[in-house]
Design an enzyme around this catalytic site. Structure first.
Site, PDB file in Angstrom:
ATOM      1  CD  GLN A 107      -1.765  -1.204   3.191  1.00  0.00           C
ATOM      2  OE1 GLN A 107      -1.280  -0.397   3.963  1.00  0.00           O
ATOM      3  NE2 GLN A 107      -2.743  -1.992   3.521  1.00  0.00           N
ATOM      4  CB  CYS A 108       4.334   1.879  -0.846  1.00  0.00           C
ATOM      5  SG  CYS A 108       4.366   1.913  -2.616  1.00  0.00           S
TER       6      CYS A 108
END
Ligand SMILES: [Zn+2]
Ligand SMILES: [Zn+2]
Lengths: 712, 712
Positions: free
Chosen positions: B575-576
């Site tokens: 989910q960067c």
């Protein structure tokens, strides 16, 4: 009998002739950039992460010049499925499937999707509905992964067509319409066709059905497609029924793709009625040099393939080929053609919305981005706070400082470069604002060169007679600035300079976030906001650790209220140029994150605070949280053990910055009170009874010093 | 008798004449930029924060042209107090006092300093030492606050002179030497003076004493100044003793400042011997147009003031006036005249050294700045890690990435601007390296465009026959890069890409810092370094929480070893692009701070780790610390409660990246093993028995996808 004979004759002929498969010219998807633009907007604002199929419409026409592709157009109006597409266009209904990642797009089950779309056509065929509205047989589906950050699009279009086990064949060759009918008959057809079409176009319900029709070759009368159902075997003998359709094809020898499902419909329900054959007018209705002509239309004698209406859905084909003529998706890069400012805006917007869509559906991004933030101090903290705010979508950032960029700054202060230090250094605020605009041109960043008046530090280089006016001016400027902003960050490197904005922020009920640094420690504090009766916490168990937002202390309350922490406080503000590098980075980010969490609490700055402890699962062990988690009063962190503690303290009733006597004196005497406090700090002491905020400076006469204060 | 008469006569004359005070031309300090430069160097490298007085020397001459100031020169050689100043210069010893802040400079007790310096002269007078070496009466003192960041200097020079209660007066007017002596006598004097001076200059001990001397007017013989002590009353009658001194003054009617203390000496010890008067030759020894002449010298008849040698120190004067002719310090801005690169370097250097001097004397700045850092990943983390490293003085930073700057990047990734996104975006690594050099031109920042090979992700767009070679090439490149660096940061946004550098870093015994992000959480981890016998922790109390550096786990050990944390791990790396803004800022800074603390531990990467808890006083509750504090194995932080936890885990013996079977296979088979693992991840599974690192991707044929991977 004659008819029967004719039929028999024909059958013999065809038996001896070599039957050729009918070749259909497939649709070519033609996506307008406006479509992709709208798609991005819709995804950002409406669909978000939904992958549900969205009904859209496209259209084709039958007037394209020879050798153009057989376009199916999809433009910005695709979402208005009930709207007209114009009298010369034929509406096609379709579905839009937006996938969220490139992996989803890669891994999408295209085979199943094809089958699903085919079954929809087949169920229409079985219901016989298309006899009334043959446009029901025209469908498309668009599967796409729009990279909203880069404005690139992966997509694949499907034009589902049912394929009987055997292929449709053609008797002889496709023939030009001019070779089939006399000029007279042609004119008659055109008249009848126009009349037929105009009638249909009058009514919303029948509008779309004009894409296919029947022609009685005897009199060139044009009948609705449904007419074929009304014919019984007897009647049929009196007519020479021919299928007509608005042909999107531009090829001399190939009918368009939309003929396929029409033939399937006839094969399923009218094979016997038509004796397994149908003559087809592929109507191409052009206008060139102002003259309308249908002379490019072709006529085919198609052999149908009997299809049992009770059978399973036939095979389906229809995925579009890409530019390499391979069955595969297409890739479109619209980034170069779009306004880079818009691209930038949309990309930044998306990043934030993804957060909301994927993880925190109730996240209020607008309350964040609409916050007007005033950053007092444009050093290491100011630069990083501004960057974090920008990343959160904050557009309005005002920098206040009066220093210039010096050589030691750029490696620590993330909005400055080496070149900003040359020739004595640019003013920090102008430089920081320009830097923000270089990062995000649509940001509204402003730099204000202002010395923040502070008790015991009269404005340098000013004699007594000028002092009052000058202090007044600076105070007035600061008041205006604080009034015009929603959030005030105190990011200076002296304790005294925090006094005035603390008082003003409290008085104007602004959210004030105070950040102070030590060598390897930091303090982040949200000052109290709002006014309320001070409640006694005595007797209420646990009340000591929950304090209403209106009763939270300020930076100046702290020392006195928590004498145990005075060592920490003394070490802050005095060493800002010698902090560990991570200190300002961590502190600035946490200050912004605390703000963001706070803004997402219904009470905003007035939200209560309590001491927060870590819990096993990493969630805050506190009831006083926003949807983003803890909203402590203070975060005191230590790089020496990588830990934060979160004390909470009430406002102190003798505080020099936020106590009632001070706020009331300001309310009563206005700027005069502030000027007096700044020029004669002893008056403030008298008011509150506290010790001086400043240390006296020896009064040795040193003229040159004043303009060259060390700052960082 | 005749002499007595003469004296009486003179006395009468002077009684009737109006006595004028002697006016002395004060010294003007003349500081060479080289002096300030050297001062900065000395302060940075030697004195640091010491405010002890430092002995330095200056010099004056007596050959300056008329109307020039009476310079006391202080240049880069000031610190070499024993060195010669040349035969035409007169050495003056002094003291240098360097203050650390502008406040210290403002508040310095200049009055006391003046008195102290005066007392030093007075004690010399009392010891009669100056008769042997009159240069002992010439002193100066320099008090300064050098702003090493801006290369500006506040300073104030003192030339201490004792002032008897009454002023020295002069009989008549100063007279030109030509009007006093015949040409013959003048020539004789010059011959004698040169002989006298040359003799003194032969010997180190007597060198400085030539600044003052005695002349017998009878024969124009020149005697050392000490000669006066050897004269008794009787002998004195046979001589007509005159005082001579090398006069720095250039004024027609004023002797130089150095005469003052000579007169005080004579007034104290020789008043009676001289009958309260002394004739003075103010020797000005010029050469113009190649001809030496002393004709600008003047002669004064000075009336001494009796001073009791037992009395207290007379008053002292001598602070230099500034450019406004006021008693006050001077300000010097050298920034514009200096090489901006040097300025930048010194300023950055100072900031770091201040940290060491003021707070952590044992801080090893060089081990930090000498670290060659490899940043794998140039996104949000990479940009901020680079900035923090730069601030800590790290010069060698190499960026590795293969993405281009996209529109959503600049607001989060602090080395990119909007303009870097245009036209498809610049390659991130080149852009980041250029940006670092814009911040600090002397940094050695390099960008390497490289796709880091990873298991299950064969290099895109390459067919099987090319695959092996291409993978080999990329692996070789990465091996070279890791070998050439000391610290490897893993800052990528996929789990798989961390595998190869983890293995290589472990194999080459590099410090590997791994940072992974979740939405509002982060993980910072230092991988184990070095090899040692695995010790069993069983039975040893507390051993579970202290793990030697060589036995620390890597990122891939973690899941399996701590299944309870798998939820956290899964949320990382996926989910960067949707982290809270503060997450990468905080994580990047903490990773660098962890490195800095680690490098300051004697064992560096091999230092043990233990679980760190916060303690009441904010100091780490751990024995395993460096001088900067805790050096935990992992820092897992949560913005939801602003807390960090510091778990520690041992390396896992089935780890796919750091376990013995893997490291041995690499040692044995080299690159071939790596290529095989990457192209056929199942081989790695077989080796370690672990589940796949990757998820299969459907093999639908999609050509265009490969080049357009989403990245952030
Ligand atoms: Zn307060
Ligand atoms: Zn491992």
């Amino acid at each position: 009998m004659a008819n029967n004979m004719d039929d028999e004759d024909k059958k013999k002929k065809t038996d001896t002739q070599e039957l050729k498969n009918v070749k259909f010219l497939p649709f070519s998807s033609c996506m307008d950039p406006g479509f992709w633009n709208k798609l991005c907007q819709q995804k950002l604002n409406e669909y978000r992460l939904s992958e549900d199929a969205i009904p859209i419409k496209g259209y084709y026409c039958n007037y394209l010049a020879e050798n153009l592709p057989s376009f199916l157009n999809i433009d910005h109006s695709a979402w208005d499925i009930d709207d007209d597409v114009g009298t010369k266009h034929y509406k096609v209904l379709g579905s839009l499937k937006i996938l969220n990642t490139i992996e989803d797009f890669k891994n999408f089950n295209y085979t199943k999707h094809l089958e699903d779309e085919g079954r929809m056509i087949w169920s229409e065929v079985m219901t016989k509905g298309p006899f009334k509205d043959p446009s029901l047989l025209n469908r498309f589906s668009l599967v796409t992964f729009p990279n909203l950050k880069k404005f690139t699009f992966h997509y694949w279009c499907l034009f589902p067509s049912l394929c009987p086990n055997k292929k449709f064949t053609i008797e002889g060759h496709p023939v030009n319409v001019n070779d089939c009918f006399s000029l007279d008959k042609m004119q008659k057809f055109v008249e009848n066709y126009d009349k037929f079409k105009n009638e249909l176009l009058q009514h919303q319900q029948s509008k779309n059905s004009c894409c296919a029709f029947l022609i009685d070759e005897n009199d060139m009368n044009v009948h609705p497609f449904s007419y074929i159902q009304s014919l019984n075997e007897e009647e049929k003998k009196d007519h020479k029924i021919m299928l007509g359709f608005a042909d999107p094809s531009t090829a001399n020898s190939k009918p368009g793709w939309s003929l396929r499902n029409l033939l399937v419909l006839l094969s399923t329900h009218c094979y016997d009625l038509l004796n397994g054959k149908v003559r087809v007018l592929c109507l191409r209705d052009r206008t060139s040099n102002g003259v309308r002509h249908i002379s490019h239309s072709i006529v085919l004698n198609v052999c149908l393939v009997r299809i049992d209406p009770q059978s399973d859905c036939p095979n389906v084909i229809g995925w579009e080929r890409n530019s390499k003529e391979q069955l595969g998706p297409r890739f479109l890069d619209l980034s170069s053609g779009m306004d880079p400012y818009n691209l930038s805006e949309s990309a930044v917007d998306l990043n934030l919305k993804l957060m909301k869509w994927r993880l925190v559906p109730d996240l209020d991004l607008e309350v964040i981005s609409n916050s007007r933030c005033l950053l007092l101090g444009s050093g290491t903290l100011g630069c990083n706070v501004a960057r974090c705010l920008l990343g959160w979508g904050v557009r309005n950032i005002t920098f206040v400082d009066n220093a210039r960029v010096s050589y030691s700054n750029p490696v620590r202060q993330s909005l400055f470069n080496f070149s900003d230090c040359l020739d004595g250094g640019k003013p920090k605020v102008a430089c920081a604002a320009a830097s923000i605009k270089q990062i995000f041109p649509l940001a509204n960043a402003v730099g204000i060169n202002l010395f923040i008046p502070m008790p015991g530090h009269p404005i340098p280089g000013i004699n007594i007679s000028q002092l009052h006016d000058s202090t007044c001016q600076d105070i007035t400027h600061l008041i205006e600035l604080i009034r015009a902003h929603d959030v005030i960050f105190l990011l200076m490197d002296t304790r005294e300079s925090r006094w005035l904005p603390t008082l003003l922020g409290r008085s104007m009920e602004k959210i004030v976030l105070n950040v102070a640094l030590g060598f390897d420690s930091y303090l982040i504090m949200r000052h109290g906001v709002g006014f309320s009766e001070v409640t006694k916490s005595d007797g209420v168990e646990g009340a000591w650790k929950v304090v209403p937002g209106s009763q939270l202390g300020c930076y100046f309350c702290n020392d006195i209220f928590s004498p145990g922490n005075s060592h920490l406080d003394r070490s802050l503000d005095q060493q800002c140029t010698v902090t560990r590098l991570g200190v300002p980075y961590v502190a600035a980010s946490l200050a912004v994150e605390l703000l963001v969490s706070l803004l997402n609490h219904p009470l905003k700055g007035q939200a209560s605070a309590e001491i927060v402890n870590e819990s096993v699962d990493g969630l805050p062990d506190s009831k006083e949280v926003s949807i983003l988690g803890a909203i402590p009063h203070q975060i005191r962190g230590f790089l020496s053990n990588f830990c934060n503690i979160m004390p909470v303290c009430r406002s102190f009733n003798m505080c020099t910055a936020c106590s009632q006597p001070v706020l009331e004196a300001y309310k009563r005497d206005g700027i005069e009170f502030l000027v007096k406090s700044i020029n004669e700090p002893s008056s403030l002491e008298e008011l509150t009874g506290l010790t001086k905020l400043h240390t006296d400076t020896k009064d040795i006469k040193i003229e040159e010093l004043s303009d060259n204060e060390v700052s960082d």
